[in-house]
Enzyme design. Sequence first.
Site, PDB file in Angstrom:
ATOM      1  CG  ASP A   1      -1.860  -1.210   1.204  1.00  0.00           C
ATOM      2  OD1 ASP A   1      -2.216  -1.669   0.115  1.00  0.00           O
ATOM      3  OD2 ASP A   1      -2.192  -1.701   2.302  1.00  0.00           O
TER       4      ASP A   1
ATOM      5  CE  LYS B   1       2.426  -2.528  -4.285  1.00  0.00           C
ATOM      6  NZ  LYS B   1       2.039  -2.091  -2.928  1.00  0.00           N
TER       7      LYS B   1
ATOM      8  N   GLY C   1      -4.559  -4.428  -3.762  1.00  0.00           N
ATOM      9  CA  GLY C   1      -5.564  -3.404  -4.059  1.00  0.00           C
ATOM     10  C   GLY C   1      -4.799  -2.169  -4.473  1.00  0.00           C
ATOM     11  CG  HIS C   2      -2.082  -2.216  -6.986  1.00  0.00           C
ATOM     12  ND1 HIS C   2      -1.169  -2.778  -7.832  1.00  0.00           N
ATOM     13  CD2 HIS C   2      -1.806  -2.715  -5.747  1.00  0.00           C
ATOM     14  CE1 HIS C   2      -0.385  -3.596  -7.136  1.00  0.00           C
ATOM     15  NE2 HIS C   2      -0.753  -3.569  -5.887  1.00  0.00           N
TER      16      HIS C   2
ATOM     17  CD  GLN D   1       0.767  -8.995  -2.547  1.00  0.00           C
ATOM     18  OE1 GLN D   1       1.397  -9.619  -3.377  1.00  0.00           O
ATOM     19  NE2 GLN D   1      -0.507  -8.674  -2.742  1.00  0.00           N
TER      20      GLN D   1
HETATM   21  P1  GDP Z   1      -0.813   0.286  -3.532  1.00  0.00           P
HETATM   22  O1  GDP Z   1      -1.399  -0.994  -3.039  1.00  0.00           O
HETATM   23  O2  GDP Z   1       0.661   0.376  -3.284  1.00  0.00           O
HETATM   24  O3  GDP Z   1      -1.150   0.573  -4.966  1.00  0.00           O
HETATM   25  O4  GDP Z   1      -1.490   1.453  -2.665  1.00  0.00           O
HETATM   26  P2  GDP Z   1      -3.061   1.589  -2.309  1.00  0.00           P
HETATM   27  O5  GDP Z   1      -3.786   2.019  -3.515  1.00  0.00           O
HETATM   28  O6  GDP Z   1      -3.544   0.364  -1.599  1.00  0.00           O
HETATM   29  O7  GDP Z   1      -2.999   2.721  -1.223  1.00  0.00           O
HETATM   30  C1  GDP Z   1      -2.473   3.979  -1.482  1.00  0.00           C
HETATM   31  C2  GDP Z   1      -3.584   5.022  -1.235  1.00  0.00           C
HETATM   32  O8  GDP Z   1      -2.999   6.316  -1.179  1.00  0.00           O
HETATM   33  C3  GDP Z   1      -4.592   5.107  -2.372  1.00  0.00           C
HETATM   34  O9  GDP Z   1      -5.837   5.467  -1.837  1.00  0.00           O
HETATM   35  C4  GDP Z   1      -4.042   6.220  -3.264  1.00  0.00           C
HETATM   36  O10 GDP Z   1      -5.058   6.877  -4.021  1.00  0.00           O
HETATM   37  C5  GDP Z   1      -3.466   7.140  -2.223  1.00  0.00           C
HETATM   38  N1  GDP Z   1      -2.299   7.930  -2.659  1.00  0.00           N
HETATM   39  C6  GDP Z   1      -1.307   7.567  -3.510  1.00  0.00           C
HETATM   40  N2  GDP Z   1      -0.364   8.538  -3.547  1.00  0.00           N
HETATM   41  C7  GDP Z   1      -0.778   9.510  -2.719  1.00  0.00           C
HETATM   42  C8  GDP Z   1      -0.218  10.754  -2.286  1.00  0.00           C
HETATM   43  O11 GDP Z   1       0.875  11.154  -2.695  1.00  0.00           O
HETATM   44  N3  GDP Z   1      -0.936  11.473  -1.379  1.00  0.00           N
HETATM   45  C9  GDP Z   1      -2.125  11.051  -0.883  1.00  0.00           C
HETATM   46  N4  GDP Z   1      -2.746  11.828   0.014  1.00  0.00           N
HETATM   47  N5  GDP Z   1      -2.693   9.896  -1.266  1.00  0.00           N
HETATM   48  C10 GDP Z   1      -2.012   9.123  -2.149  1.00  0.00           C
HETATM   49  P1  IMO Z   2      -0.924  -4.247  -2.220  1.00  0.00           P
HETATM   50  O1  IMO Z   2      -0.477  -4.800  -3.535  1.00  0.00           O
HETATM   51  C1  IMO Z   2      -1.002  -4.667   2.120  1.00  0.00           C
HETATM   52  C2  IMO Z   2      -0.979  -8.753   3.716  1.00  0.00           C
HETATM   53  C3  IMO Z   2      -2.238  -9.207   4.463  1.00  0.00           C
HETATM   54  C4  IMO Z   2      -1.607 -10.145   5.481  1.00  0.00           C
HETATM   55  C5  IMO Z   2      -0.496 -10.816   4.667  1.00  0.00           C
HETATM   56  C6  IMO Z   2      -0.878 -12.180   4.084  1.00  0.00           C
HETATM   57  O2  IMO Z   2      -2.214  -3.539  -2.270  1.00  0.00           O
HETATM   58  O3  IMO Z   2       0.168  -3.458  -1.573  1.00  0.00           O
HETATM   59  P2  IMO Z   2      -2.418 -12.902   2.037  1.00  0.00           P
HETATM   60  O4  IMO Z   2      -3.879 -12.680   1.780  1.00  0.00           O
HETATM   61  O5  IMO Z   2      -1.520 -12.353   0.988  1.00  0.00           O
HETATM   62  O6  IMO Z   2      -2.109 -14.329   2.371  1.00  0.00           O
HETATM   63  O7  IMO Z   2      -2.121 -12.078   3.393  1.00  0.00           O
HETATM   64  O8  IMO Z   2      -0.181  -9.922   3.609  1.00  0.00           O
HETATM   65  N1  IMO Z   2      -1.206  -8.238   2.341  1.00  0.00           N
HETATM   66  C7  IMO Z   2      -1.175  -6.940   2.012  1.00  0.00           C
HETATM   67  N2  IMO Z   2      -1.021  -5.841   2.781  1.00  0.00           N
HETATM   68  N3  IMO Z   2      -1.105  -4.538   0.787  1.00  0.00           N
HETATM   69  C8  IMO Z   2      -1.240  -5.632   0.005  1.00  0.00           C
HETATM   70  O9  IMO Z   2      -1.219  -5.572  -1.333  1.00  0.00           O
HETATM   71  C9  IMO Z   2      -1.320  -6.903   0.617  1.00  0.00           C
HETATM   72  N4  IMO Z   2      -1.465  -8.172   0.157  1.00  0.00           N
HETATM   73  C10 IMO Z   2      -1.387  -8.974   1.225  1.00  0.00           C
HETATM   74  O10 IMO Z   2      -2.880  -8.129   5.076  1.00  0.00           O
HETATM   75  O11 IMO Z   2      -0.985  -9.406   6.496  1.00  0.00           O
HETATM   76 MG    MG Z   3      -2.923  -1.670  -1.816  1.00  0.00          MG
END
Ligand code: GDP
Ligand code: IMO
Ligand code: MG
Length: 421
Positions: free
Chosen positions: A13, A16, A40-41, A220
């Site tokens: 998270d 990416k 979840g991207h 991840q």
């Molecule tokens: P990922 O799994 O690495 O793709 O990240 P996620 O999408 O799960 O979580 C990142 C969250 O931060 C999302 O809701 C993005 O829209 C948000 N986000 C990404 N870059 C920025 C930033 O520079 N500032 C803020 N405030 N939010 C951001």
């Molecule tokens: P993105 O790509 C954050 C965590 C789960 C748990 C561990 C194992 O959005 O960054 P799993 O279901 O993979 O067997 O769970 O890994 N986990 C993540 N945490 N971002 C993710 O993906 C994750 N994918 C798995 O919360 O701790």
């Molecule tokens: Mg994510």
Amino acid sequence: MTIHVVVGTQWGDEGKGKITDLLAKEADFVVRYQGGNNAGHTVVVGEDTFKLHLIPSGILYPNTVCVIGGGVVIDLEVLFKEIDELQQRGIKVGYENLKVAKTAHVITPYHRLLDGQQEEKRKEERIGTTGRGIGPTYADKIARTGLRVMDLLNAEWIMGRLKAQRWEERLTAEKQPDHKQVVADLLALGQRVAPHLVDVSQLIFRAHHKGKMILFEGAQGTMLDVDHGTYPYVTSSNPISGGACAGVGIGPNQISEVIGVAKAYVTRVGEGPFPTELKNDTGNLLRERGAEYGTTTGRPRRCGWFDAVVLRHAVRVNGITELVITKLDVLDGMAELKVCNRYLHKGQVTDEVPAELPVFAECEPVYDSMPGWNEDTSGILDYDELPLNARRYINRISEMAGVKVTLVSTGSRRRQTIKII
Ligand code: GDP
Ligand code: IMO
Ligand code: MG
């Protein structure tokens, strides 16, 4: 001839999705190489927010080919739901721009149920998985009892593989799904996915030799890597850059840049040690300001100060060549910022992540304190216009990591990004 890999440097998270979407503007191919719909991207374009779980974050560009590599585990029901939703929102997703590896392993309802059952049994030792069947599916892959996407074209093969998986022994009686229905559903899903199937290794090899720009999108993060993370509180694949070679089928010498994405603070969702975690008002403030709730499960993310020990570990195991700092704006208005550069364990100072989980769990962060800034950074486009203390913060991270920072993100939108030349 360029292959870049985007990897998470923390516990996932890091943003990416935003960064991959941004870089995908120039890319001919965007490829997922591991994980599954545990990811979840989030990609925000104008007023539209897209939460992608399996489809690579290049899908919003009609001419970019998105590829799901063989190292990914695929829940085809989720994939088709995602395709349908994107199409309903006017996004082109067809056979030409979404390719799926024949060899990717399939998550079945059995795997999903087993994930839940295992977590229930673990009680206090639960991992906090996303419950998507990821671990059990990779377990079958490694045990050589897995079901691959191309296997779904043959009913007998499906039944043979399900038999080899011995569900009557692994799932309790009340958890057993209707076997005939599972087979029928898998066959139907196989028919639907068939036109997307390709040999991903060949596809990428040829594209690379034609001089195409290829982006590998990690899911991840490094600290969730099954070999280099906080085992057993990890996922069941290799999110690190090396995982891209196995997950796609290319040689390591084909990769030219490894782009590490680091959030300006740290979050973790699920169980397991997290030295800089803040279980106080500051942690709550980061969660609320950063909207730190899981993109996949909606769970509140644990929040803490920036950890440079973790970052250096990520730089080493991934071979990171450049860094992207995201969510800098979330720190706007904080009087004091803390950055952990070392840990203290039983009176001993260490600047490495210890391999032993109990030791890591006992590590206390040693902080450097830095002054914050009051200005709103979210609209700034020019690096030199960032507040001095924000630039100092970024420089300090770069210095501690020994890697240059090339992008700073100050909001979820594409334009809320500062390029550092
Ligand atoms: P990922 O799994 O690495 O793709 O990240 P996620 O999408 O799960 O979580 C990142 C969250 O931060 C999302 O809701 C993005 O829209 C948000 N986000 C990404 N870059 C920025 C930033 O520079 N500032 C803020 N405030 N939010 C951001
Ligand atoms: P993105 O790509 C954050 C965590 C789960 C748990 C561990 C194992 O959005 O960054 P799993 O279901 O993979 O067997 O769970 O890994 N986990 C993540 N945490 N971002 C993710 O993906 C994750 N994918 C798995 O919360 O701790
Ligand atoms: Mg994510």
